[in-house]
Enzyme design. Sequence first.
Site, PDB file in Angstrom:
ATOM      1  N   PHE A 193       0.846  -1.196   0.000  1.00 55.30           N
ATOM      2  CA  PHE A 193       0.000   0.000   0.000  1.00 55.30           C
ATOM      3  C   PHE A 193       0.880   1.244   0.000  1.00 55.30           C
ATOM      4  O   PHE A 193       0.649   2.193  -0.744  1.00 55.30           O
ATOM      5  CB  PHE A 193      -0.904  -0.012   1.233  1.00 55.30           C
ATOM      6  CG  PHE A 193      -1.920   1.115   1.245  1.00 55.30           C
ATOM      7  CD1 PHE A 193      -3.059   1.024   0.470  1.00 55.30           C
ATOM      8  CD2 PHE A 193      -1.714   2.239   2.014  1.00 55.30           C
ATOM      9  CE1 PHE A 193      -3.991   2.053   0.472  1.00 55.30           C
ATOM     10  CE2 PHE A 193      -2.630   3.267   2.024  1.00 55.30           C
ATOM     11  CZ  PHE A 193      -3.779   3.175   1.257  1.00 55.30           C
ATOM     12  N   PHE A 194       1.907   1.247   0.848  1.00 51.89           N
ATOM     13  CA  PHE A 194       2.955   2.253   0.800  1.00 51.89           C
ATOM     14  C   PHE A 194       4.178   1.618   0.134  1.00 51.89           C
ATOM     15  O   PHE A 194       4.128   0.483  -0.317  1.00 51.89           O
ATOM     16  CB  PHE A 194       3.296   2.748   2.204  1.00 51.89           C
ATOM     17  CG  PHE A 194       2.150   3.442   2.896  1.00 51.89           C
ATOM     18  CD1 PHE A 194       1.676   4.655   2.432  1.00 51.89           C
ATOM     19  CD2 PHE A 194       1.551   2.885   4.012  1.00 51.89           C
ATOM     20  CE1 PHE A 194       0.621   5.300   3.061  1.00 51.89           C
ATOM     21  CE2 PHE A 194       0.498   3.517   4.651  1.00 51.89           C
ATOM     22  CZ  PHE A 194       0.023   4.734   4.165  1.00 51.89           C
ATOM     23  N   ARG A 216      20.573   5.740   1.369  1.00 52.87           N
ATOM     24  CA  ARG A 216      19.418   6.295   2.070  1.00 52.87           C
ATOM     25  C   ARG A 216      18.145   5.552   1.664  1.00 52.87           C
ATOM     26  O   ARG A 216      18.047   5.028   0.551  1.00 52.87           O
ATOM     27  CB  ARG A 216      19.245   7.787   1.754  1.00 52.87           C
ATOM     28  CG  ARG A 216      20.384   8.661   2.264  1.00 52.87           C
ATOM     29  CD  ARG A 216      20.348   8.775   3.772  1.00 52.87           C
ATOM     30  NE  ARG A 216      21.368   9.676   4.283  1.00 52.87           N
ATOM     31  CZ  ARG A 216      22.567   9.297   4.701  1.00 52.87           C
ATOM     32  NH1 ARG A 216      22.896   8.011   4.635  1.00 52.87           N
ATOM     33  NH2 ARG A 216      23.427  10.172   5.165  1.00 52.87           N
ATOM     34  N   ARG A 244      -4.760   4.295  15.635  1.00 53.67           N
ATOM     35  CA  ARG A 244      -3.665   4.513  14.702  1.00 53.67           C
ATOM     36  C   ARG A 244      -2.566   3.475  14.922  1.00 53.67           C
ATOM     37  O   ARG A 244      -2.125   3.239  16.052  1.00 53.67           O
ATOM     38  CB  ARG A 244      -3.095   5.921  14.850  1.00 53.67           C
ATOM     39  CG  ARG A 244      -3.994   7.016  14.291  1.00 53.67           C
ATOM     40  CD  ARG A 244      -4.346   6.770  12.848  1.00 53.67           C
ATOM     41  NE  ARG A 244      -4.887   7.938  12.174  1.00 53.67           N
ATOM     42  CZ  ARG A 244      -5.376   7.905  10.947  1.00 53.67           C
ATOM     43  NH1 ARG A 244      -5.404   6.764  10.276  1.00 53.67           N
ATOM     44  NH2 ARG A 244      -5.851   9.007  10.376  1.00 53.67           N
ATOM     45  N   GLU A 282     -15.708  11.527   6.772  1.00 52.79           N
ATOM     46  CA  GLU A 282     -15.293  11.243   8.144  1.00 52.79           C
ATOM     47  C   GLU A 282     -16.160  11.940   9.193  1.00 52.79           C
ATOM     48  O   GLU A 282     -16.303  11.415  10.298  1.00 52.79           O
ATOM     49  CB  GLU A 282     -13.835  11.664   8.349  1.00 52.79           C
ATOM     50  CG  GLU A 282     -12.845  10.827   7.564  1.00 52.79           C
ATOM     51  CD  GLU A 282     -11.403  11.064   7.985  1.00 52.79           C
ATOM     52  OE1 GLU A 282     -10.541  10.269   7.591  1.00 52.79           O
ATOM     53  OE2 GLU A 282     -11.139  12.037   8.720  1.00 52.79           O
ATOM     54  N   PRO A 300      10.513  14.732   7.289  1.00 51.18           N
ATOM     55  CA  PRO A 300      11.297  14.812   6.054  1.00 51.18           C
ATOM     56  C   PRO A 300      12.566  13.966   6.045  1.00 51.18           C
ATOM     57  O   PRO A 300      13.115  13.700   4.977  1.00 51.18           O
ATOM     58  CB  PRO A 300      11.636  16.300   5.955  1.00 51.18           C
ATOM     59  CG  PRO A 300      11.557  16.809   7.357  1.00 51.18           C
ATOM     60  CD  PRO A 300      10.472  16.021   8.006  1.00 51.18           C
ATOM     61  N   GLU A 305       5.847  12.077   2.484  1.00 53.49           N
ATOM     62  CA  GLU A 305       4.511  12.648   2.677  1.00 53.49           C
ATOM     63  C   GLU A 305       4.555  14.158   2.872  1.00 53.49           C
ATOM     64  O   GLU A 305       5.398  14.690   3.589  1.00 53.49           O
ATOM     65  CB  GLU A 305       3.854  11.999   3.897  1.00 53.49           C
ATOM     66  CG  GLU A 305       2.423  12.463   4.135  1.00 53.49           C
ATOM     67  CD  GLU A 305       1.808  11.785   5.337  1.00 53.49           C
ATOM     68  OE1 GLU A 305       0.718  11.222   5.205  1.00 53.49           O
ATOM     69  OE2 GLU A 305       2.436  11.806   6.413  1.00 53.49           O
ATOM     70  N   GLU A 329     -13.637   1.052   3.957  1.00 59.27           N
ATOM     71  CA  GLU A 329     -12.240   1.324   4.296  1.00 59.27           C
ATOM     72  C   GLU A 329     -11.947   0.978   5.749  1.00 59.27           C
ATOM     73  O   GLU A 329     -10.896   1.325   6.278  1.00 59.27           O
ATOM     74  CB  GLU A 329     -11.902   2.797   4.022  1.00 59.27           C
ATOM     75  CG  GLU A 329     -11.962   3.155   2.535  1.00 59.27           C
ATOM     76  CD  GLU A 329     -11.526   4.574   2.251  1.00 59.27           C
ATOM     77  OE1 GLU A 329     -11.046   5.253   3.196  1.00 59.27           O
ATOM     78  OE2 GLU A 329     -11.655   5.020   1.100  1.00 59.27           O
ATOM     79  N   GLU A 331     -13.041   2.156   8.470  1.00 64.58           N
ATOM     80  CA  GLU A 331     -12.824   3.306   9.345  1.00 64.58           C
ATOM     81  C   GLU A 331     -13.799   3.262  10.520  1.00 64.58           C
ATOM     82  O   GLU A 331     -15.008   3.079  10.337  1.00 64.58           O
ATOM     83  CB  GLU A 331     -13.006   4.613   8.563  1.00 64.58           C
ATOM     84  CG  GLU A 331     -11.922   4.839   7.526  1.00 64.58           C
ATOM     85  CD  GLU A 331     -12.111   6.125   6.742  1.00 64.58           C
ATOM     86  OE1 GLU A 331     -11.098   6.757   6.391  1.00 64.58           O
ATOM     87  OE2 GLU A 331     -13.273   6.500   6.485  1.00 64.58           O
TER      88      GLU A 331
END
Length: 380
Positions: A193-194, A216, A244, A282, A300, A305, A329, A331
């Site tokens: 997904f990522f 890196r 989360r 939401e 960073p 993101e 999803e 949620e």
Amino acid sequence: MTCNYFFYGTLRHVPLLEAVLGHPVEARSARAAGFSAFHATRANRSYVFPVLAEARGASAEGIVVTLSAEDRRRLDYYEAGYQAAPIAVEIGAEPQEALTYRAPLDQFAPGAAWVFDDWQSRWGAIVTEAAAEFMSGLDHIPATQGLGRFPMILVRAASRLRARASQSPATLRRAAQPRDVEIDHVAPGYAHFFAVEDYQLRHRRFDGGQSETLDRAAFVSGDAACVLPYDPVRDRVLLIEQFRIGPMARGDRNPWLLEPVAGRVDPLETPEEAARREAVEEAGITLGDLIPTPHFYPTPAAKSEYLYCYIGLAELPDLPEGGGGLADEHEDIRRHLVSFDRLMELVETGEAENGPLLVIALWLARQRDRLRAQAGVERA
């Protein structure tokens, strides 16, 4: 050994074809008589890519390109699920045979007519950018797995295009110049997904020299929009609360966080449109004016993101019972209406420990008097 290929769909967009193949091509206009391109459909869903189907009296426009066996290997990876089969085409007045990739009609049915110019204007740049990430999985990631990731690849591609188009100030920090960063190699370290990308790179040092080659890794995700709904008349905000994974993985005993409304920016959305959509999904509310707050990179040193943050003016009367979020999803969201003073208390006590919420809340503290005055509220 070379062979002619006929492209009638998205790969008719030459920059995309070149991104898939990894080299420039010479394309000739062609057409396949008796065929036409239609939107692929399945289970009452229409897709943005086409299928080629027979159509009496029609002619499918496209291009013909002569390609090598290595090109075929790359195309087979990109067109996973499609089958290359011969088709009669006309190049000018000259009939020839070429291979073309066709979606299996037992999996997709033809829907409405597919118009190349419409797809090209909406999707061309994003899909071309996405192709580089997808093709980086060649020899590393099964094509079927890559296809499952493609929606998020598109999100990340749109984020990269948005980043290149932005021009943030550089009055104190270094103003980057061409060749300040030289990437020797990049490879996918993880892709789902990522994604995690491993880089071998060098960058310009402040003394003017170039760094040694650095190893890196970057956690790559798409841009997101965050919005704190605020009612200047009632002087209160809407917060959401949800579980989360990040705090849980860190070992936090309480992985439920208070947050602003937030979500990924979809490929064809603006950040403002994403903020409004997420407010409906939401929180079940419609926003009025959006007031930009600082946009920023939250992490960073490791993550790509970028967060677009806003105060969203809204009427916030008492909420009905029930939560928010999309069931498909998974949620599970609880909504809270709190006064501005209570919000500041949550910030001061540390109960509000979500970065975007802290940034937007402190920006709201700066703007609150002005927003209330504009809403006609007299200062006490």
